[in-house]
Design a protein around this motif. Structure first.
Motif, PDB file in Angstrom:
ATOM      1  N   PHE A   9      58.328  -9.404  65.825  1.00  0.00           N
ATOM      2  CA  PHE A   9      57.792 -11.053  65.569  1.00  0.00           C
ATOM      3  C   PHE A   9      58.068 -11.555  64.621  1.00  0.00           C
ATOM      4  O   PHE A   9      57.081 -11.074  63.655  1.00  0.00           O
ATOM      5  N   PRO A  10      59.356 -12.237  64.140  1.00  0.00           N
ATOM      6  CA  PRO A  10      58.997 -12.168  62.745  1.00  0.00           C
ATOM      7  C   PRO A  10      58.873 -13.476  62.183  1.00  0.00           C
ATOM      8  O   PRO A  10      58.580 -14.477  62.617  1.00  0.00           O
ATOM      9  N   CYS A  11      57.583 -13.466  61.191  1.00  0.00           N
ATOM     10  CA  CYS A  11      57.032 -14.483  60.846  1.00  0.00           C
ATOM     11  C   CYS A  11      56.295 -14.728  59.227  1.00  0.00           C
ATOM     12  O   CYS A  11      55.565 -13.560  58.950  1.00  0.00           O
ATOM     13  N   PRO A  12      56.302 -15.286  58.649  1.00  0.00           N
ATOM     14  CA  PRO A  12      55.386 -14.749  57.479  1.00  0.00           C
ATOM     15  C   PRO A  12      54.463 -16.097  57.289  1.00  0.00           C
ATOM     16  O   PRO A  12      54.030 -16.256  58.026  1.00  0.00           O
ATOM     17  N   PHE A  13      54.078 -15.327  56.519  1.00  0.00           N
ATOM     18  CA  PHE A  13      52.016 -15.898  55.550  1.00  0.00           C
ATOM     19  C   PHE A  13      52.539 -16.375  54.062  1.00  0.00           C
ATOM     20  O   PHE A  13      53.330 -15.655  53.227  1.00  0.00           O
ATOM     21  N   LEU A  14      51.605 -16.157  53.923  1.00  0.00           N
ATOM     22  CA  LEU A  14      51.255 -17.168  52.783  1.00  0.00           C
ATOM     23  C   LEU A  14      49.811 -16.481  52.311  1.00  0.00           C
ATOM     24  O   LEU A  14      49.156 -16.662  52.818  1.00  0.00           O
ATOM     25  N   LEU A  15      49.889 -16.424  50.356  1.00  0.00           N
ATOM     26  CA  LEU A  15      48.130 -15.726  50.220  1.00  0.00           C
ATOM     27  C   LEU A  15      48.660 -16.066  49.298  1.00  0.00           C
ATOM     28  O   LEU A  15      49.684 -16.005  48.320  1.00  0.00           O
ATOM     29  N   SER A  16      47.553 -17.263  48.313  1.00  0.00           N
ATOM     30  CA  SER A  16      47.302 -17.749  47.410  1.00  0.00           C
ATOM     31  C   SER A  16      46.207 -17.339  46.904  1.00  0.00           C
ATOM     32  O   SER A  16      45.070 -17.198  46.897  1.00  0.00           O
ATOM     33  N   PHE A  17      46.221 -17.318  45.177  1.00  0.00           N
ATOM     34  CA  PHE A  17      44.638 -16.673  44.523  1.00  0.00           C
ATOM     35  C   PHE A  17      45.120 -16.845  42.900  1.00  0.00           C
ATOM     36  O   PHE A  17      45.604 -18.100  43.082  1.00  0.00           O
ATOM     37  N   SER A  18      43.854 -17.458  42.823  1.00  0.00           N
ATOM     38  CA  SER A  18      43.042 -19.068  42.262  1.00  0.00           C
ATOM     39  C   SER A  18      41.909 -17.829  41.430  1.00  0.00           C
ATOM     40  O   SER A  18      41.010 -17.331  42.076  1.00  0.00           O
ATOM     41  N   ASP A  19      41.855 -18.341  39.693  1.00  0.00           N
ATOM     42  CA  ASP A  19      40.731 -17.940  39.875  1.00  0.00           C
ATOM     43  C   ASP A  19      40.723 -18.161  38.282  1.00  0.00           C
ATOM     44  O   ASP A  19      41.453 -18.732  37.629  1.00  0.00           O
ATOM     45  N   LEU A  20      39.127 -18.366  37.177  1.00  0.00           N
ATOM     46  CA  LEU A  20      39.391 -19.409  36.164  1.00  0.00           C
ATOM     47  C   LEU A  20      38.829 -17.579  35.326  1.00  0.00           C
ATOM     48  O   LEU A  20      37.924 -17.241  35.458  1.00  0.00           O
ATOM     49  N   ASN A  21      38.740 -18.112  33.870  1.00  0.00           N
ATOM     50  CA  ASN A  21      38.940 -16.643  33.039  1.00  0.00           C
ATOM     51  C   ASN A  21      38.694 -17.245  31.518  1.00  0.00           C
ATOM     52  O   ASN A  21      39.615 -18.039  31.109  1.00  0.00           O
ATOM     53  N   LEU A  22      37.209 -17.741  31.197  1.00  0.00           N
ATOM     54  CA  LEU A  22      37.009 -18.276  29.753  1.00  0.00           C
ATOM     55  C   LEU A  22      36.817 -16.903  29.428  1.00  0.00           C
ATOM     56  O   LEU A  22      35.900 -17.080  27.621  1.00  0.00           O
ATOM     57  N   SER A  23      35.906 -16.030  29.594  1.00  0.00           N
ATOM     58  CA  SER A  23      35.365 -14.218  29.107  1.00  0.00           C
ATOM     59  C   SER A  23      35.782 -13.335  28.619  1.00  0.00           C
ATOM     60  O   SER A  23      35.223 -12.501  27.428  1.00  0.00           O
ATOM     61  N   ARG A  24      36.890 -12.998  29.099  1.00  0.00           N
ATOM     62  CA  ARG A  24      37.839 -12.045  28.898  1.00  0.00           C
ATOM     63  C   ARG A  24      38.971 -11.538  29.232  1.00  0.00           C
ATOM     64  O   ARG A  24      39.670 -12.668  28.629  1.00  0.00           O
ATOM     65  N   THR A  25      39.990 -10.205  28.244  1.00  0.00           N
ATOM     66  CA  THR A  25      40.748 -10.864  27.750  1.00  0.00           C
ATOM     67  C   THR A  25      41.556 -10.665  29.242  1.00  0.00           C
ATOM     68  O   THR A  25      41.359 -10.062  30.279  1.00  0.00           O
ATOM     69  N   ILE A  26      43.086 -11.306  28.959  1.00  0.00           N
ATOM     70  CA  ILE A  26      43.455 -11.076  30.697  1.00  0.00           C
ATOM     71  C   ILE A  26      43.696  -9.669  31.014  1.00  0.00           C
ATOM     72  O   ILE A  26      43.874 -10.332  32.350  1.00  0.00           O
TER      73      ILE A  26
END
Length: 377
Positions: A200-217
């Motif tokens: 069964f061919p089907c796509p899904f979405l993965l989404s990622f969000s985050d906040l960074n104020l204190s560390r190197t990338i």
């Protein structure tokens, strides 16, 4: 169960939607950057192709593993429609809610609610089909898919989580305005799910969000990947236990929602408490980002570097850089990298070079400015 013909493989609307989400996300990011900075920090075409390729790669590997280990998912087309319907609804609230785990948890809670109803309402044939779909929703199988895809997301965050970083201004808990980064990324994951009726061919979405104020990338990206891995591993452990104690399936459902959303809220709160990194202070001008093909890019300046001297003069703000370069034919920079190693960089300045050298500088530390004003008084 509906078996899709391969001639209609890409004709289904969810295929178009799954690949439109990254396109919309990157287009909006590019628009905001051009509106704010006058130029794009992320060339959209390479960024989009990288996102598609990583998503397709992960989908192909996972589909191959399903086939190799003869894994079968007893999903129906109605369930798949429901998951995508809730994905569309939740994504209106923000791109990070486009992750299909939110849709699965919503279907899971509706399934739990319907199971608690002691009667079947008198519904027309059309609505009865959806009622039965939620009533018979194979929650444990869908949660397994969530867990496996989030293991893949941990890998994607680790290698690509910072691609969609946006420079932001955020109020710290000490009430000071500081710079930071908001990470946001969407990957389409095309899968071939083995079902009792075939692939069964089907796509899904993965989404990622985050906040960074204190560390190197790079450090923040590695840490985020590790946290997502631990979250997915915890969900896998609960699902393994649920094979012996079915009631734990509902604990896994609550963990899926609370773990996913709770981690995001907790990390944002922790970032606002920690000592901010992306501010300019007595050490010099903190570089937030560099425009592609700019003088700063040519000299090798990168995000997180500290420019503390330009042509022998101390700099703390991007205005200091502009003032010096307006009357200079060359620039000689003294820079500290993220490891605080010292580097000397130089380059002639040409007529069309921007006075800011293609750098975006961080906000100056307001507390230090206030101290200097008090001392001068």
């Amino acid at each position: 169960m509906l078996h899709l013909n391969w001639t209609t493989f890409f004709a289904q609307p969810w295929w178009v939607l799954s690949f439109c989400y990254p396109l919309i996300h990157i287009t909006l990011l590019n628009f905001r950057e051009r509106n704010r900075w006058g130029s794009s920090l992320h060339p959209p075409i390479p960024y989009l192709l990288r996102t598609y390729c990583l998503g397709i790669f992960v989908g192909a590997v996972l589909s191959g593993l399903f086939s190799l280990f003869s894994v079968t998912f007893p999903f129906t087309l109605y369930e798949f429609y429901l998951v995508w319907l809730f994905t569309l609804i939740f994504s209106i609230a923000g791109m990070r809610f486009a992750c299909f785990s939110y849709a699965v948890t919503c279907c899971g809670f509706l399934h739990l609610l319907i199971k608690l109803i002691p009667f079947v309402p008198d519904l027309s044939t059309f609505y009865y089909q959806w009622w039965k779909c939620l009533q018979q929703f194979p929650l444990r199988n869908w949660l397994w898919l969530v867990a496996l895809l989030h293991l893949c997301e941990a890998f994607l965050v680790r290698i690509d989580g910072s691609s969609g970083k946006q420079i932001i201004e955020q109020k710290h808990l000490n009430q000071q305005i500081v710079n930071g980064f908001y990470f946001s990324q969407v990957w389409p994951i095309p899968l071939l799910l083995p079902t009792p009726m075939g692939l069964f061919p089907c796509p899904f979405l993965l989404s990622f969000s985050d906040l960074n104020l204190s560390r190197t990338i790079r450090r923040h990206q590695r840490q985020s990947g590790t946290i997502y891995f631990l979250y997915a591993t915890g969900l896998v452990c609960l699902l393994i236990l649920s094979s012996f104690y079915p009631i734990i399936t509902y604990a896994a459902l609550f963990f899926t929602l609370i773990g996913h959303e709770g981690l995001y809220q907790w990390r944002c709160y922790q970032e606002r408490k920690m000592t901010p990194l992306f501010i300019s202070n007595q050490k010099g001008l903190r570089v937030l980002d560099v425009f592609p093909h700019s003088p700063a890019d040519d000299m090798g300046i990168r995000n997180g570097d500290i420019l503390f001297r330009l042509n022998g003069e101390t700099v703390r703000t991007i205005d200091d850089v502009t003032t010096i370069t307006q009357k200079a034919a060359y620039c000689k920079l003294e820079v500290l990298d993220e490891e605080l190693d010292h580097h000397n960089l130089q380059r002639p300045l040409f007529e069309n070079d921007p006075y800011h050298l293609g750098m975006i500088g961080a906000i100056a530390d307001q507390s230090e400015e206030d101290e200097q004003k008090e001392q001068s008084i």
